[in-house]
Every structure is written in C-alpha cells, then in structure tokens.
Design a protein around this motif. Structure first.
Motif, mmCIF file in Angstrom:
data_model
loop_
_atom_site.group_PDB
_atom_site.id
_atom_site.type_symbol
_atom_site.label_atom_id
_atom_site.label_comp_id
_atom_site.label_asym_id
_atom_site.label_seq_id
_atom_site.Cartn_x
_atom_site.Cartn_y
_atom_site.Cartn_z
ATOM 1 N N LEU A 116 0.840 -1.198 0.000
ATOM 2 C CA LEU A 116 0.000 0.000 0.000
ATOM 3 C C LEU A 116 0.872 1.244 0.000
ATOM 4 O O LEU A 116 1.588 1.509 0.966
ATOM 5 N N GLY A 117 0.814 2.019 -1.085
ATOM 6 C CA GLY A 117 1.529 3.287 -1.160
ATOM 7 C C GLY A 117 0.723 4.377 -0.482
ATOM 8 O O GLY A 117 -0.408 4.676 -0.881
ATOM 9 N N CYS A 118 1.293 4.962 0.564
ATOM 10 C CA CYS A 118 0.558 5.942 1.372
ATOM 11 C C CYS A 118 0.933 7.384 1.042
ATOM 12 O O CYS A 118 0.499 8.311 1.734
ATOM 13 N N GLY A 119 1.717 7.585 -0.018
ATOM 14 C CA GLY A 119 1.995 8.941 -0.458
ATOM 15 C C GLY A 119 0.725 9.669 -0.855
ATOM 16 O O GLY A 119 0.642 10.893 -0.763
ATOM 17 N N VAL A 120 -0.293 8.903 -1.264
ATOM 18 C CA VAL A 120 -1.570 9.507 -1.662
ATOM 19 C C VAL A 120 -2.306 10.122 -0.477
ATOM 20 O O VAL A 120 -3.225 10.918 -0.670
ATOM 21 N N PHE A 121 -1.914 9.779 0.750
ATOM 22 C CA PHE A 121 -2.532 10.411 1.921
ATOM 23 C C PHE A 121 -2.134 11.880 2.031
ATOM 24 O O PHE A 121 -2.700 12.624 2.829
ATOM 25 N N SER A 171 6.830 8.547 3.302
ATOM 26 C CA SER A 171 8.049 9.357 3.312
ATOM 27 C C SER A 171 7.769 10.688 3.981
ATOM 28 O O SER A 171 6.644 11.212 3.884
ATOM 29 N N PRO A 172 8.769 11.280 4.646
ATOM 30 C CA PRO A 172 8.594 12.631 5.182
ATOM 31 C C PRO A 172 8.303 13.663 4.094
ATOM 32 O O PRO A 172 7.713 14.709 4.366
ATOM 33 N N TYR A 182 6.220 13.370 1.705
ATOM 34 C CA TYR A 182 4.823 13.337 1.279
ATOM 35 C C TYR A 182 3.932 14.111 2.253
ATOM 36 O O TYR A 182 2.993 13.552 2.839
ATOM 37 N N ASN A 183 4.180 15.363 2.418
ATOM 38 C CA ASN A 183 3.374 16.219 3.303
ATOM 39 C C ASN A 183 3.124 15.543 4.650
ATOM 40 O O ASN A 183 4.064 15.198 5.342
ATOM 41 N N ASP A 184 1.868 15.317 5.012
ATOM 42 C CA ASP A 184 1.565 14.718 6.316
ATOM 43 C C ASP A 184 1.251 13.224 6.216
ATOM 44 O O ASP A 184 0.582 12.661 7.085
ATOM 45 N N SER A 185 1.772 12.576 5.188
ATOM 46 C CA SER A 185 1.493 11.153 4.994
ATOM 47 C C SER A 185 1.936 10.311 6.192
ATOM 48 O O SER A 185 1.191 9.430 6.659
ATOM 49 N N GLU A 186 3.145 10.537 6.689
ATOM 50 C CA GLU A 186 3.619 9.754 7.832
ATOM 51 C C GLU A 186 2.708 9.946 9.046
ATOM 52 O O GLU A 186 2.440 8.999 9.790
ATOM 53 N N ILE A 187 2.250 11.175 9.243
ATOM 54 C CA ILE A 187 1.391 11.461 10.395
ATOM 55 C C ILE A 187 0.052 10.742 10.263
ATOM 56 O O ILE A 187 -0.418 10.086 11.206
ATOM 57 N N LYS A 188 -0.581 10.841 9.087
ATOM 58 C CA LYS A 188 -1.857 10.160 8.879
ATOM 59 C C LYS A 188 -1.703 8.643 8.964
ATOM 60 O O LYS A 188 -2.544 7.954 9.554
#
Length: 336
Positions: free
Chosen positions: A17-22, A52-53, A55-61
């Motif tokens: 699952l690529g979470c960069g889209v978050f 990745s850091p 990707y905006n707030d992707s890591e946080i979400k």
C-alpha cells in the motif's frame, strides 16, 4: 526475528500500500479514509505500507491509522517502509548527512508510533551526488541496521542507471542493498525496469519494489495531475486510450483504463512487490481485485481477458502506448 536478518523480506505481500496519496497530492485524503484504506489492506493480506517525510503529512496520517488499528493489527503483523534525505521539491531541500539520517529515522518512528522501521530508503537518490548516498547516508543507515532500529536498508528513485550504479558500489564494498524501489518504470507506457531486474539481482539486491502501476495518476480516466512530468505526446496517447476504453468498455463491461494498467503491471513477475497508491477502501479493493484477476487469468487463460472484446481493446491500448515503451522523463527536472 534476528537483527538485520534479510529473511524478514521474504514475508512481504506481493502488493503493497503506497501511502503517499494520503498527502493530498492526488485529491482530498481524510484521516478517516486513511484508516479505512489501511484496515482494508491489512484485512486483505497486504502487509507493507510505504511513505516518506516528503509526502506532506502522509507519515502522520499513516501513524494515526496504525495506532487506531493496533488492537486489530499488532505492529509485528505489518512492515513499514519509509524514506529519508528528501524534504522538499528542490535540490536544496535534500539532506543526506549522517546527522539528518539519525534525526529523520527518529522523527519517522515518532510519527508512526514504533520503535523500529522495517525498511528505510534513501529517497530520490538522483537528486544528490552518489558520494552523498554511499559515503554518508547509507553507512549511517547500516549502523542503525546493526542496532536493530532499521531492519532493511535501500534506495529509491527514478533513473534506473543511477539505482544500479549505487547497488553495484554497495556490492563492491561488501554491504549490498536490501531493497531498491523503482517507480513508473514498469507500466503500460514504460517497461525499462524489466531489463534492469536481473542486473539489480546480480548486484545483491534482495527485494525489488515496482511502484506506481498507474504512473502517478497518468493511466486513469481522471484528470492527469498538473505536475506530472510526462511529455505531451505521452499524455495525448493516454487520452486516446481513455477515450477508447470509455467508449467501448466502461458501460458494457465495467472495465477502466486503470484496471487495464494495473493488470499489465501486475503481470510482471520479476519484482517482489507491486506498490499501489490507494486513498480509500474502494481503491484498495480495486487494486487487489485487479491483482487477483491477473493471477487467475495467467493460470487459466494465458494472461488474457476472458471476454474477447475486452481483450481486443486491451491489445489496442498496448499498441497505442507501445512507441513509448522505453520512454523516461528527466529526473531531476530542470527547475529542481
């Protein structure tokens, strides 16, 4: 699991699952959607999430989602892949120093509520000198691997010659990479990854991840992201494919260009993981359905669609995009 044991990679699911889209780069992405996307992925057998850091707030979400789902899915049941070194669009926003490696890993663990990371990649290695990668960032990551903080070490990027060169250097130094992530290099409009897979294997790379079967949103019926780097000729060819599929298949068979693109990418067995960005439960289910149907059709029908009309349009789509099978765009871009 022993510290630094590559066998941990053997349990990775074939779809990640690529979470960069978050991040919102592909449209609105709520925290609720992120939780449901991750829950659906984990419930369906996906056990790798990538972020990745950069990707905006992707890591946080993602971190909030993992924390919310921990009663259902303990930390040991999935693998987290994140990156470091890239923190903005321009080359000035890159930092591969040893100090930043340490800080970035700590920040990522804090955001995702974990005391170890399964995979950490140097992000978009083509934006910096090879020396910064192999003499600064990677040595520090391998120090963290020896401590068990990072379980597997690797690189990500777009130009395959750069990825291969770094992998070969690491092999020569007796410390081969565990993971290489390549994006947009195996899809309907580009298949250059295929010739590099055996060379990466020869360089000692254990796990190869092919990301973005939809070429960062290009191979869909929706609007192409304004920032997409493909040249106009490729975008026009894709638009021709969208018109063809929409006219002949969508209403009659429910088949979209995105489904065809995922089927094509998932048919490549040379890689270990296909990484698919999915913002919602529905997008996760579509990707998994495409993967499962691809595997079934390979076993029962030689990889073809059962419906002859759908297969005929699929062949037309591949024919339209075939002239671009070795096309790549410049990276870094001129304005970076």
């Amino acid at each position: 699991m022993p510290v630094g044991d590559r066998t941990s990679l053997e349990s990775l699911s074939k779809v990640g699952l690529g979470c960069g889209v978050f991040s919102g780069a592909y449209g609105p992405a709520s925290q609720e959607n992120a939780i449901e996307a991750v829950r659906t992925a984990f419930s369906s057998g996906i056990n790798l999430v990538d972020t990745s850091p950069y990707y905006n707030d992707s890591e946080i979400k993602l971190g909030k989602a993992l924390l919310a789902l921990r009663p259902e899915f303990p930390r040991s049941s999935y693998h987290i892949c994140t990156k470091l070194g890239r923190y903005g669009y321009h080359t000035a926003d890159f930092d591969y120093s040893r100090e930043r490696v340490q800080a970035s890993v700590s920040e990522s663990m804090r955001r995702m509520h974990t005391d170890y990371l399964d995979i950490v990649l140097c992000h978009d290695v083509e934006f910096v000198s090879i020396s910064e990668v192999v003499d600064q960032a990677l040595p520090e990551l391998f120090v963290l691997k020896a401590k068990g903080i990072v379980r597997n070490v690797g690189i990500s990027g777009y130009p395959l010659p750069v990825l291969l060169e770094i992998a070969q250097i690491q092999q020569q130094r007796g410390n081969p990479l565990d993971v290489v992530l390549s994006y947009c290099n195996y899809n309907l409009h580009c298949q250059t990854l295929k010739e590099y897979v055996p060379r990466l294997r020869d360089a000692g790379v254990t796990t190869i991840i092919a990301a973005s079967p939809l070429s960062m949103g290009l191979l869909t019926s929706g609007p192409t992201p304004e920032w997409h780097p493909a040249k106009d000729e490729v975008k026009s060819a894709v638009a021709e494919c969208v018109a063809l599929v929409d006219k002949t298949l969508v209403n009659k068979h429910g088949v979209t260009l995105a489904e065809m693109a995922e089927k094509f990418a998932f048919g490549f067995d040379g890689v270990d993981v296909h990484l698919v960005g999915a913002r919602t439960k529905e997008e996760v289910m579509r990707a998994l359905s495409a993967y499962e149907s691809t595997q079934e059709s390979k076993m029962s029908n030689g990889g073809k669609y059962r419906d002859e009309e759908v297969q005929a349009v699929y062949e037309q789509v591949k024919e339209i995009l075939e002239p671009f099978s070795n096309y790549t765009w410049p990276s870094p871009p001129a304005d970076a």
